[in-house]
Write an enzyme that holds these catalytic residues in place. Structure first.
Site, PDB file in Angstrom:
ATOM      1  N   SER A   1       0.828  -1.210   0.000  1.00 36.44           N
ATOM      2  CA  SER A   1       0.000   0.000   0.000  1.00 36.44           C
ATOM      3  C   SER A   1       0.862   1.259   0.000  1.00 36.44           C
ATOM      4  O   SER A   1       2.001   1.262   0.488  1.00 36.44           O
ATOM      5  CB  SER A   1      -0.909   0.042   1.238  1.00 36.44           C
ATOM      6  OG  SER A   1      -1.754  -1.079   1.299  1.00 36.44           O
TER       7      SER A   1
HETATM    8  N1  SAH Z   1      -0.939  -4.824   3.982  1.00 38.80           N
HETATM    9  C1  SAH Z   1      -0.161  -5.106   2.796  1.00 38.80           C
HETATM   10  C2  SAH Z   1      -0.844  -4.619   1.518  1.00 38.80           C
HETATM   11  C3  SAH Z   1      -1.535  -5.734   0.987  1.00 38.80           C
HETATM   12  S1  SAH Z   1      -2.428  -5.654  -0.529  1.00 38.80           S
HETATM   13  C4  SAH Z   1       1.245  -4.566   2.875  1.00 38.80           C
HETATM   14  O1  SAH Z   1       1.554  -3.855   3.827  1.00 38.80           O
HETATM   15  O2  SAH Z   1       2.045  -4.886   1.995  1.00 38.80           O
HETATM   16  C5  SAH Z   1      -3.791  -6.672   0.002  1.00 38.80           C
HETATM   17  C6  SAH Z   1      -3.475  -8.098   0.371  1.00 38.80           C
HETATM   18  O3  SAH Z   1      -4.714  -8.694   0.776  1.00 38.80           O
HETATM   19  C7  SAH Z   1      -2.961  -8.953  -0.781  1.00 38.80           C
HETATM   20  O4  SAH Z   1      -1.765  -9.561  -0.392  1.00 38.80           O
HETATM   21  C8  SAH Z   1      -4.076  -9.983  -1.001  1.00 38.80           C
HETATM   22  O5  SAH Z   1      -3.595 -11.259  -1.410  1.00 38.80           O
HETATM   23  C9  SAH Z   1      -4.701 -10.040   0.388  1.00 38.80           C
HETATM   24  N2  SAH Z   1      -6.084 -10.539   0.447  1.00 38.80           N
HETATM   25  C10 SAH Z   1      -7.113 -10.323  -0.416  1.00 38.80           C
HETATM   26  N3  SAH Z   1      -8.224 -10.973  -0.005  1.00 38.80           N
HETATM   27  C11 SAH Z   1      -7.897 -11.624   1.160  1.00 38.80           C
HETATM   28  C12 SAH Z   1      -8.591 -12.485   2.055  1.00 38.80           C
HETATM   29  N4  SAH Z   1      -9.865 -12.848   1.858  1.00 38.80           N
HETATM   30  N5  SAH Z   1      -7.937 -12.949   3.139  1.00 38.80           N
HETATM   31  C13 SAH Z   1      -6.633 -12.632   3.374  1.00 38.80           C
HETATM   32  N6  SAH Z   1      -5.919 -11.824   2.558  1.00 38.80           N
HETATM   33  C14 SAH Z   1      -6.533 -11.343   1.454  1.00 38.80           C
END
Ligand code: SAH
Length: 226
Positions: free
Chosen positions: A77
């Site tokens: 993000s």
């Molecule tokens: N917090 C992260 C940004 C992640 S982007 C960071 O600091 O890098 C969002 C993430 O959510 C992705 O890795 C995606 O695979 C995950 N995601 C999407 N749907 C999800 C679900 N149902 N359960 C767990 N993770 C999920």
């Protein structure tokens, strides 16, 4: 997807130089200008080498206020979004926090740096594995990573003081409200294309208060494990 993005963050050395620190201080200055005031969140961003979370070829990008591609077609993000979501949680030392969407692990490290006890769920096995091996190497082995579907939260480790969703959800999952303590807070971006940043406070066992903090854009919150 560029092959470089899929490399496994296998750096031979993890080097954090004065130049990197300088870039971080500049980024913190930008975040302050954009209205972030949470001192502990800014201190975490000032301390954590964000370039460790990106492939070495892209380290200049680590300190720009933009989202960036990581493994498995996901993104780390934008720093402003990390700082904004973190501020909405009003983290206190010792808070038990569930993050949904581990991704690179950067947001989880920010929360842990602020003194929270962090659990984080990822649905993509490959990302879960990479991040699970990586966090202990940078001193964050105390973050508990879980592979699972964040729509279900974590019954095993509930209840939580705070829950943070870092993917765009089409609705607010009931399980997440249930797994909050009374007075607990859920921050979740909700919407199909563009998301509204909602802060939902559990004011009693069967009552919530919802506040809207405007539009953001996240990768989708998907069901099931991949
Ligand atoms: N917090 C992260 C940004 C992640 S982007 C960071 O600091 O890098 C969002 C993430 O959510 C992705 O890795 C995606 O695979 C995950 N995601 C999407 N749907 C999800 C679900 N149902 N359960 C767990 N993770 C999920």
């Amino acid at each position: 997807m560029n092959a470089a993005y899929t490399s496994k963050r296998k750096r031979k050395t993890l080097e954090d130089s004065y130049r990197h620190k300088g870039m971080r201080m500049k980024l913190v200055g930008e975040l302050r200008k954009k209205g972030i005031t949470d001192k502990a969140a800014l201190a975490a961003i000032a301390d954590i080498p964000r370039h460790f979370f990106l492939d070495k070829a892209f380290e200049e990008w680590a300190y720009k206020d933009v989202p960036f591609p990581i493994e498995s077609n996901q993104t780390i993000s934008q720093p402003y979004t990390v700082a904004f979501q973190t501020s909405l949680l009003n983290i206190e030392k010792g808070d038990k926090v569930l993050e949904i969407g581990t991704g690179s692990g950067y947001q989880a490290c920010v929360l842990a740096h602020m003194g929270a006890k962090v659990y984080s769920i990822e649905r993509q096995q490959k990302l879960y594995q990479i991040t699970n091996q990586f966090l202990p190497r940078i001193g964050y082995g105390n973050i508990r990573l879980l592979l699972g579907d964040g729509y279900m939260g974590s019954q095993r480790f509930a209840p939580f003081d705070k829950i943070l969703v870092t993917a765009g959800a089409s609705y607010v999952p009931d399980a997440l409200i249930q797994q909050l303590k009374v007075d607990g807070v859920l921050v979740i971006p909700v919407g199909d294309d563009i998301q509204k940043m909602l802060r939902i406070t559990k004011v009693s066992e069967d009552e919530v208060k919802t506040e809207n903090f405007g539009d953001f854009r996240f990768v989708p919150f998907l069901k099931g494990i991949n």
